[in-house]
Design a protein around this motif. Sequence first.
Motif, short mmCIF file in Angstrom:
data_model
loop_
_atom_site.label_atom_id
_atom_site.label_comp_id
_atom_site.label_asym_id
_atom_site.label_seq_id
_atom_site.Cartn_x
_atom_site.Cartn_y
_atom_site.Cartn_z
N ARG A 22 31.19 46.36 45.46
CA ARG A 22 31.09 45.38 44.27
C ARG A 22 32.31 44.36 44.71
O ARG A 22 33.32 44.56 45.05
N THR A 23 31.83 43.04 44.56
CA THR A 23 32.84 42.10 45.00
C THR A 23 33.10 41.31 43.59
O THR A 23 32.38 41.06 42.93
N VAL A 24 34.28 40.71 43.68
CA VAL A 24 34.75 39.88 42.39
C VAL A 24 35.47 38.59 42.89
O VAL A 24 35.93 38.64 44.24
N ALA A 25 35.46 37.43 42.22
CA ALA A 25 36.21 36.52 42.57
C ALA A 25 37.80 36.58 42.09
O ALA A 25 38.10 36.88 41.05
N ALA A 26 38.65 36.31 43.25
CA ALA A 26 39.94 36.37 43.15
C ALA A 26 40.55 35.36 42.22
O ALA A 26 41.62 35.52 41.46
N THR A 27 40.17 34.31 42.13
CA THR A 27 40.41 33.26 41.42
C THR A 27 39.93 33.19 40.03
O THR A 27 40.47 32.22 39.22
N THR B 13 36.35 42.40 34.79
CA THR B 13 35.55 42.79 33.77
C THR B 13 35.35 44.26 33.85
O THR B 13 35.80 45.10 34.49
N ASP B 14 34.72 44.50 32.66
CA ASP B 14 34.36 45.99 32.20
C ASP B 14 33.41 46.58 33.40
O ASP B 14 33.71 47.68 33.82
N ASP B 15 32.79 45.77 33.93
CA ASP B 15 31.74 46.01 34.95
C ASP B 15 32.71 46.23 36.33
O ASP B 15 32.14 47.07 37.14
N ASP B 16 33.15 45.49 36.40
CA ASP B 16 34.22 45.51 37.71
C ASP B 16 34.97 46.94 37.56
O ASP B 16 35.06 47.53 38.54
N ARG B 17 35.57 47.15 36.48
CA ARG B 17 36.19 48.56 36.29
C ARG B 17 35.20 49.40 36.49
O ARG B 17 35.72 50.72 36.98
N ALA B 18 34.19 49.57 35.86
CA ALA B 18 33.04 50.59 36.02
C ALA B 18 32.67 50.69 37.60
O ALA B 18 32.63 51.90 37.93
N ALA B 19 32.57 49.53 38.21
CA ALA B 19 32.06 49.68 39.76
C ALA B 19 33.52 50.50 40.61
O ALA B 19 33.26 51.23 41.34
N TRP B 20 34.75 50.27 40.17
CA TRP B 20 35.64 50.78 40.67
C TRP B 20 35.79 52.48 40.37
O TRP B 20 35.98 53.29 41.28
N GLU B 21 35.56 52.68 39.25
CA GLU B 21 35.48 53.96 38.79
C GLU B 21 34.47 54.78 39.58
O GLU B 21 34.50 56.04 39.92
N VAL C 155 48.05 37.93 42.62
CA VAL C 155 46.62 38.50 42.62
C VAL C 155 46.55 40.15 42.73
O VAL C 155 45.87 40.83 42.07
N PHE C 156 47.84 40.48 43.51
CA PHE C 156 47.94 41.88 43.54
C PHE C 156 48.40 42.67 42.16
O PHE C 156 47.80 43.48 41.92
N ALA C 157 49.42 42.07 41.45
CA ALA C 157 49.74 42.37 40.24
C ALA C 157 48.81 42.37 39.45
O ALA C 157 48.71 43.59 38.52
N ARG C 158 48.13 41.20 39.23
CA ARG C 158 46.88 41.39 38.33
C ARG C 158 45.71 42.44 38.60
O ARG C 158 45.40 43.03 37.58
N THR C 159 45.62 42.52 39.97
CA THR C 159 44.31 43.76 40.12
C THR C 159 44.89 44.83 39.79
O THR C 159 44.31 45.85 39.16
N VAL C 160 46.27 45.47 40.15
CA VAL C 160 46.76 46.60 39.84
C VAL C 160 46.94 46.88 38.21
O VAL C 160 46.47 47.97 37.97
#
Length: 303
Positions: free
Chosen positions: A11-16, A21-29, A132-137
């Motif tokens: 799953r890819t997301v735009a860093a900028t 999103t909830d979909d991104d977090r679901a993909a991570w899980e 970007v790292f702090a936001r992702t974590v």
Amino acid sequence: MDASPPAAHPRTVAATGPALTDDDRAAWERDGFLVIHDAVSEAACRELMARAEEIVAEAAEDPVSVFSTHEQTRTSDEWFLSSGSAVRCFFEEEAFDADGELAVPLERAINKIGHAQHDLDDTYDRFARAEVFARTVEALGPEQPLLLQSMHIFKQPRIGGEVTCHQDATFLPTDPHSVMGLWVALEDATIGNGCLWAEPGGHRGPLRRVFSRAGATDADGTRFTDLDPTPLPPPGPDGPLVPLEVPAGTLVVLHGLLPHWSGPNRSDRSRQAYSLHLIDATAHYPEDAWLQRPPELPLRGFT
């Protein structure tokens, strides 16, 4: 346990863009990893590689310590075990000839720089604590992140060593599990030059083993303790691992229980990457973990 099938592709997301999103977090899980393109600028990648060149140039007087993830050849010497509070260079296994002399120029002989440059070097400090790292974590990871270790990995042309299939929690265990890996491609990573491979959904499996200190001092060495007999997936295209071929500037986030692997680099191009591992301050970090910090260099978060 999430019973949904793993994704066929990362799953890819735009860093900028906005926060994940909830979909991104679901993909991570679901997958146990997330690929974020254009997370780091080309200029920032170049700056980090230039700083690494300077550090390597100073390594001629360092002890020869070879880094390997093969159990039978792992060097668990004092140089390695005391590197949790230092900036040190480790050599490729294939950098030496039969007489123990360097067979390649020094700048082509280093496997990695580790493990505390994010706290001891201004350039690495700025890079590791990018927004970007702090936001992702914040969206995916530890509630109270502490930056435990970092590595500048060179994956040298023709002699870049294999990193056998493993789970990061084997080497950086906490109770409960909390380690997260942030892996940044400083150069394009392809199958040809030893890109990462990961098992989608593999983070839902057990922790297989733990790597720890064998005694109270660095001289006592280390040991592996088996925890679960479930085999790690075989490397390469014949198993469940999928290749993560990514361009420079891409951030790959890795769950601590996710099996992943990278093969040797037999190409004529390096595959430099920067890897940062975090743990949660609320979790217990064991006293026999191989990486330790003295009181005068406490772990820090993103500030």
